[in-house]
Design an enzyme around this catalytic site. Structure first.
Site, PDB file in Angstrom:
ATOM      1  N   HIS A   1       7.954   6.915  -0.023  1.00 18.37           N
ATOM      2  CA  HIS A   1       7.474   6.388   1.246  1.00 18.37           C
ATOM      3  C   HIS A   1       5.947   6.405   1.316  1.00 18.37           C
ATOM      4  O   HIS A   1       5.325   5.461   1.811  1.00 18.37           O
ATOM      5  CB  HIS A   1       8.073   7.202   2.394  1.00 18.37           C
ATOM      6  CG  HIS A   1       7.567   6.825   3.744  1.00 18.37           C
ATOM      7  ND1 HIS A   1       7.033   7.737   4.622  1.00 18.37           N
ATOM      8  CD2 HIS A   1       7.485   5.621   4.368  1.00 18.37           C
ATOM      9  CE1 HIS A   1       6.669   7.119   5.727  1.00 18.37           C
ATOM     10  NE2 HIS A   1       6.924   5.832   5.606  1.00 18.37           N
TER      11      HIS A   1
ATOM     12  N   GLU B   1       4.691   3.489  -0.559  1.00 19.63           N
ATOM     13  CA  GLU B   1       4.824   2.259   0.231  1.00 19.63           C
ATOM     14  C   GLU B   1       3.582   2.066   1.106  1.00 19.63           C
ATOM     15  O   GLU B   1       3.039   0.967   1.208  1.00 19.63           O
ATOM     16  CB  GLU B   1       6.084   2.331   1.086  1.00 19.63           C
ATOM     17  CG  GLU B   1       6.263   1.147   2.031  1.00 19.63           C
ATOM     18  CD  GLU B   1       6.828   1.551   3.367  1.00 19.63           C
ATOM     19  OE1 GLU B   1       6.226   1.186   4.388  1.00 19.63           O
ATOM     20  OE2 GLU B   1       7.865   2.226   3.398  1.00 19.63           O
ATOM     21  N   HIS B   2       3.132   3.151   1.744  1.00 23.57           N
ATOM     22  CA  HIS B   2       1.910   3.070   2.559  1.00 23.57           C
ATOM     23  C   HIS B   2       0.701   2.708   1.697  1.00 23.57           C
ATOM     24  O   HIS B   2      -0.123   1.873   2.088  1.00 23.57           O
ATOM     25  CB  HIS B   2       1.643   4.419   3.238  1.00 23.57           C
ATOM     26  CG  HIS B   2       2.411   4.626   4.498  1.00 23.57           C
ATOM     27  ND1 HIS B   2       1.813   4.818   5.712  1.00 23.57           N
ATOM     28  CD2 HIS B   2       3.751   4.679   4.735  1.00 23.57           C
ATOM     29  CE1 HIS B   2       2.730   4.981   6.655  1.00 23.57           C
ATOM     30  NE2 HIS B   2       3.923   4.913   6.076  1.00 23.57           N
TER      31      HIS B   2
END
Length: 476
Positions: free
Chosen positions: A76, A79-80
């Protein structure tokens, strides 16, 4: 950026859409084409000429399932960081350029995959394909950018998990239900792992998993297949091929007794959740296909369990609603059921409920289990089966109204290794589920050995605490 605990069955998304009063119109689905570039990247194209727009999606078959202890949340966080630049695109510039094209964009991370999308005027497809291929292959950022964005992710965890008693309890449930499966870890990561995460952890994960053979590009909308193939070859086909890392099996051991967990959190009401281990759907091949008997049986049972969940909680006034939340003997303010039809890891059938005033979590647990036991004894009616099956067929028509949903379904099916016509095959298989099959799975999978029970014990609320606001830079 959105992150999800697991991929919900698309059936329940469709049911929700249908029951909210949305309708679609019948039409012949456009032909879908799939091809593989020489570097291993998959491309899937679905023309839909009804509006001059297109959806471009990049799917990477990597999520929290592929993390290791000590770096939970890295999928995650990456992803950022994919929005933080390349050698030719400055941090934040990707989003500004898509907006300037008249488009919208975002990304999402789940246990099974990571996805990025842009919805733009069809005439600007080449622009976003060029941008996405660039950051897929050349993601680059300074340590200072990582430090700032990591604080955004931490605040997301505080806002979406630590300040939400149900989310916090479900995180604890997964850590109790699963012993060996990586599904035991939260997608957002444990806070201690986020605190200890380094830029090198994220860069290593990126280099390991963001390879062409582990990715798929899905394009749907007002496009031509030959045009998309040419652009895919131009921007993605030139990326160097690299091997996909070998994934070692991490099989969940057989559970040998009921597990119970009391969970204390600041909340206004108690809550009870029952999680039963059940088989997931591994193939859409028919009963006569050359599959092992255990796989065929598991697939048939997964489909029947999905029907069971719909009978219990697939529409307003379904069994749980009538039995637990209505009438003078009501025990719950709300009650639900869902089945994790498929995913890359093990699946669960869940029952849950919020006790009504004066009722206990134990009474709700008993009432939930009694509704499944009743079906195991008496079965379901043909009228109930007909109702849920009719809704599923109608929902397929509704889905065609959204180019974004078409692209998303194609991508998520690719992640699971399913065929292009998986949705059509799924409907056909579900329509074939019989009342006897539903009765059989109700009797087979709901014993104590498959069960974990969690109860939220409400603690006093802090009346002086101010609600958090979404962190600056968070994407939704």
């Amino acid at each position: 950026m959105p992150l999800f605990l697991s991929r919900p069955s698309s059936l329940f998304f469709f049911l929700a859409c249908l029951l909210s009063g949305v309708t679609g119109h019948t039409q012949t689905p456009p032909q879908v084409e799939q091809f593989t570039l020489t570097n291993g990247l998959t491309v899937i194209v679905k023309p839909d000429r009804r509006a001059p727009t297109a959806v471009h999606m990049l799917w990477v078959r990597v999520g929290s399932l592929d993390e290791v202890d000590g770096t939970t949340g890295v999928a995650h966080v990456l992803e950022h960081m994919m929005f933080k630049g390349t050698p030719t695109v400055k941090p934040g510039e990707f989003s500004r350029r898509v907006a300037a094209l008249g488009g919208r964009e975002n990304a999402f991370t789940t246990k099974d995959y990571t996805g990025f999308y842009q919805q733009i005027p069809a005439s600007r497809l080449e622009d976003v394909m060029k941008l996405e291929a660039d950051r897929f292959a050349h993601n680059q950022w300074a340590d200072e950018e990582f430090a700032k964005e990591l604080e955004v992710v931490k605040e997301e965890r505080r806002l979406r998990t630590e300040d939400n008693p149900h989310a916090l309890m479900h995180e604890a449930i997964n850590a109790t239900v699963f012993v060996a499966s990586p599904y035991r870890r939260p997608v957002v990561g444990w806070m201690s792992d986020l605190q200890a995460m380094t830029p090198g952890d994220v860069r290593d994960f990126y280099r390991r998993w963001y390879v062409p053979a582990n990715a798929a590009v899905v394009v749907a909308g007002d496009v031509d297949v030959a045009q998309v193939r040419r652009l895919a070859e131009k921007y993605y086909g030139v990326l160097p091929a690299r091997a996909v890392p070998v994934r070692k099996p991490r099989e969940e051991p057989v559970q040998v007794g009921i597990r119970r967990m009391d969970f204390k959190a600041a909340a206004e009401q108690a809550y009870v959740s029952l999680a039963f281990k059940v088989p997931g759907l591994r193939s859409l091949s028919g009963p006569s296909a050359g599959l092992q008997e255990s796989t065929r049986e598991g697939d048939s049972d997964a489909l029947a369990l999905t029907v069971l969940a719909a009978v219990l909680d697939g529409y307003s006034g379904a069994r749980l609603d009538r039995a637990l939340t209505q009438g003078e003997h009501r025990v719950a303010d709300s009650a639900g059921a869902s089945n994790g039809l498929w995913g890359r890891g093990p699946q669960l059938f869940t029952l849950d409920g919020v006790p009504a005033q004066g009722k206990t979590a134990a009474q709700v647990e008993l009432a939930l289990r009694e509704q499944v036991a009743r079906i195991a004894r008496e079965g379901v009616t043909e009228a109930e089966l007909t109702r849920v099956k009719t809704q599923w067929v109608a929902s397929e028509v509704y889905k065609l109204d959204s180019v974004f949903n078409q692209a998303r379904e194609l991508g998520s099916n690719w992640v699971q290794g399913l065929p292009l016509d998986a949705d059509e095959q799924l409907i056909a298989r579900l329509r074939a589920v019989t009342a006897d099959q539903v009765k059989a799975v109700a009797a087979k999978y709901f014993g104590d050995d498959q069960l974990t029970v969690a109860v939220l014990l409400p603690q006093p609320l802090d009346k002086t605490r101010k609600p958090r606001t979404p962190p600056v830079g968070a994407r939704h």
